[in-house]
Enzyme design. Structure first.
Site, short mmCIF file in Angstrom:
data_model
loop_
_atom_site.label_atom_id
_atom_site.label_comp_id
_atom_site.label_asym_id
_atom_site.label_seq_id
_atom_site.Cartn_x
_atom_site.Cartn_y
_atom_site.Cartn_z
N ASP A 192 -119.84 -35.78 -5.08
CA ASP A 192 -120.83 -36.49 -4.27
C ASP A 192 -120.72 -36.14 -2.79
OD1 ASP A 192 -121.80 -37.72 -6.53
OD2 ASP A 192 -120.58 -39.53 -6.29
N LYS A 241 -115.73 -42.84 -19.33
CA LYS A 241 -115.12 -44.18 -19.30
C LYS A 241 -115.28 -44.76 -17.89
CE LYS A 241 -110.80 -46.76 -19.65
NZ LYS A 241 -110.90 -47.30 -18.27
N SER A 291 -111.91 -41.90 -16.79
CA SER A 291 -111.56 -43.00 -15.90
C SER A 291 -111.26 -42.54 -14.48
CB SER A 291 -110.38 -43.76 -16.51
OG SER A 291 -110.19 -45.01 -15.89
#
Length: 714
Positions: free
Chosen positions: A493, A507, A482
């Site tokens: 990224d 998740k 999560s």
């Protein structure tokens, strides 16, 4: 998280379900559908209202649009039976056959607020559970023959249900025999104390029976609701009032009370830990192993709590900051018949530092021969005290605030790099994941969120300040989930740092906590308020006199990385990979039948900090070269192979010589590893140092990778 730690975690989760599902009380609803009631629990009016309005909530706001049909009803039935008795240790085949009539109608019943069938199944379960344990107690003084070659099937989930009481009793005879044999083998060599083993097992089983006999309809309702929500989505959960409080306290890492951890010991509440900084710690009148037999609020009369359930006792002892609670204490080591002492404490706000972010400074030598300092920040969860935050308390508790202080300290120590450890971090506050990312990037988008109407919101860090702009890495494992995946994904990224470890949990869904009092219709609230005048338990009432309804954490959106890829199922793939101990098909989102699928949306506009691709290639070459030569890496591969080999085992021998031989083989393996590590460290063979159980190979190798990274960047 080590395999041992994970096993302990599973035990705690199982125990929580076990006590909740096997824990007598109130109310009045429809009589048992079959005309005979094996248990005594029945739903109350508030629970019937909650489930009816909860079904409506699912149909209107849940992210996953599931058809409410016979197929879902069947799934709810299967999840419910599995929740109660996954190991097939309690129900008889005849029980299951009698329950089949409810399979197609459970969803219709829930829609109408009818819980009678679900409670009937629970009552049968509780009856069977007590029957099995009472039978176990009756066997503890049996003279077992440990030379007989027979096996106990400890994992029965792929077996058929017990066809008869005789079959159930034979399995439980073997269970008791195995428990007794395990205690016998654990005894010191040459020592034989059969009576002590009998007493230990008797106490163990009787304690479980005692907990089961304290089960109330709230416990049953909690299990029922989670079977319903779990059939739709693994991350939507209903919490009864006490569970909701515990969840919110864990999120805040704070609670208000006396600052002591409590446990049950033979029907008496015992202090297991005094928390530093709390009222009990400052007062110095309470000690570990003291027992609490009575509680009084301020100057009120004492209430005897011997024999109470732990959660009920805790609710009496905890309370708002600034209020006074008096305790009747039997000091550690004294008999319960001793004269109790009276302790008066003023409750305060307790900060759970042991479950907050922590730092450690490590020294590591790189391939260039230089020594570097790396600050390791362990973050167990993304927490925030929302109550204090909303009240504009400048000292509110949160992950980001704690990490800010840690980073300031590490910069003063002149560390060369930061390594954030998110292993075992199951997530928490999305806001904290965004703000924590902001400590390491100038500004920009961190995560995209798509809601039930397919509207996409981009959540960004708008603060241009950076607290750490040097080399950094993030450690993840299969249980990083999560918010952990949002943070790790954003760092990856942006090219801001290395991701090291194994594929994360996967998740990628967003839950919102909703007070069920907001969901209950006005007409039902008035009806229940009128009925509440007969309530006898103040804990069941809200301040305005209406019953407490609990909380639903419901999936209402989905996470996407700034690249547009969902973290659902796929999670985050590390740049520097380690072998995965826990197979993806058995642990993580991939193992959840009701989980949402992976998908993708458009990328949002962002400016990467750097392209780490060329560096990652070079780091992986050095990493893999070290791994091939590392004894710890070889041990890790052996452990994975060993676990895979034993994965399908479901039984154990009840012959003493075989079990002892297996234990001796394991000890021999551990000793060989310890001696090999001691030799590699230049330690004598009899040294207590060098134990492989204390070796965090993943962290050690990650630190070496960070040293390589610093050298390459320099």
């Amino acid at each position: 998280m080590s395999y041992k730690s994970f096993q302990e975690m599973l035990k705690k989760v199982f125990l929580a379900i076990f006590i909740a599902a096997a824990i007598s009380c109130s109310a009045g609803a429809r009589v048992d559908l079959n005309g005979e009631e094996p248990g005594t629990l029945q739903p109350n009016a508030a629970q019937s209202v909650i489930v009816k309005d909860l079904v409506s909530l699912f149909e209107t706001v849940h992210y996953k649009k599931v058809p409410f049909n016979d197929s879902l009803s069947s799934e709810i039935y299967d999840v419910y039976i599995k929740t109660l008795d996954e190991g097939k240790n309690y129900f008889l085949k005849s029980d299951i056959q009698s329950f089949e009539q409810y399979r197609p109608v459970l969803l219709k019943d829930l829609t109408e607020g009818d819980l009678s069938a679900m409670f009937h199944i629970f009552n049968v379960y509780q009856t069977r559970y007590l029957e099995r344990l009472n039978y176990a107690v009756s066997l503890v003084d049996t003279e077992f023959d440990f030379t007989k070659d027979e096996e106990y099937i400890y994992n029965r989930k792929d077996e058929d249900w017990f066809g008869s009481e005789e079959e159930a009793e034979d399995t439980w005879r073997k269970r008791v025999k195995y428990d007794m044999l395990t205690l016998k083998i654990r005894e010191e060599e040459g020592k034989e104390d059969r009576q002590k083993r009998i007493e230990t097992l008797t106490d163990r089983y009787n304690n479980l029976i005692s907990q089961a006999e304290k089960t109330n309809n709230d416990d049953a309702f909690q299990i029922i609701m989670n079977a319903f929500t779990g059939a739709i989505d693994p991350h939507t959960n209903y919490f009864n009032p006490s569970f909701a409080q515990a969840f919110n306290e864990d999120m805040a890492r704070t609670f208000e009370g006396i600052g002591a951890r409590l446990m049950m010991d033979n029907e008496v509440v015992k202090i297991s830990e005094v928390l530093p900084g709390g009222p009990a710690f400052k007062d110095k009148t309470l000690q570990v192993d003291d027992r609490i037999i009575g509680v009084a609020q301020g100057d009120d009369e004492f209430v005897d709590i011997v024999g109470w359930r732990l959660d009920n006792a805790v609710s009496k002892i905890k309370g708002p900051k600034g209020t006074v609670v008096r305790l009747k204490i039997i000091p550690a080591g004294q008999e319960l018949t001793s004269q109790p002492t009276i302790v008066s404490l003023t409750r305060d706000k307790i900060v759970m530092e042991e479950s907050s972010a922590k730092k450690e400074t490590k020294t590591v030598t790189g391939q260039d021969g230089k020594t570097y300092k790396v600050g390791v920040i362990k973050i167990p969860g993304f927490y925030i005290d929302f109550e204090a935050y909303n009240a504009k308390d400048p000292n509110y508790k949160s992950t980001t605030r704690d990490v800010k202080l840690i980073l300031d300290t590490l910069k003063q120590e002149n560390v060369d790099a930061i390594l954030v450890d998110l292993r075992g971090n199951g997530g928490g506050s999305l806001m904290e994941a965004i703000e924590l990312t902001g400590l390491f990037i100038k500004s920009g988008p961190v995560v995209q969120v798509r809601d039930t109407r397919n509207r996409i919101e981009v959540d960004s860090d708008d603060d241009p300040s950076i607290l750490w702009d040097g080399p950094m890495g993030v450690m993840i494992d299969r249980f990083s989930a999560s918010a952990s995946e949002i943070f790790a994904g954003a760092i990856q990224d942006y090219g801001r740092g290395l991701i090291l470890g194994t594929q994360s949990y996967g998740k990628g869904t967003v839950q919102s906590a909703i007070d069920m009092a907001r969901v209950i219709s006005p007409a039902n609230r008035l009806l229940l308020k009128a009925q509440s005048s007969t309530a006898t338990n103040d804990a069941e009432l809200l301040a305005d006199g209406a019953p407490a309804f609990g909380q639903i954490n419901i999936t209402m959106a989905k996470f996407y990385r700034i690249t547009g890829s969902s973290t659902q199922h796929k999670g985050v793939i590390p740049d520097i990979k380690f072998p995965m101990i826990y197979p993806a098909d058995k642990f993580g989102e991939s193992s959840e039948p009701a989980a949402l699928p992976w998908d993708q949306i458009n990328a949002t506009k962002y400016s990467p900090v750097a392209d780490l691709g060329p560096i990652i290639d070079s780091l992986n070459i050095s990493h893999e070269s070290r791994m091939e030569k590392s004894p710890e890496y070889e041990n890790l591969l052996e452990d994975i192979a060993y676990l895979k080999e034993r994965e399908g085992e479901t039984s154990v021998s009840l012959q003493e010589t075989k079990l002892r031989a297996e234990r001796a083989e394991n000890e021999k393996r551990s000793k060989a590893r310890r001696e090999a590590r001691q030799a590699s460290l230049g330690l004598p063979e009899d040294s207590e140092e060098g134990s492989t159980t204390d070796v965090d190979f993943i962290e050690e190798e990650s630190l070496k990778v960070m040293a390589d990274m610093i050298g390459l960047i320099s």
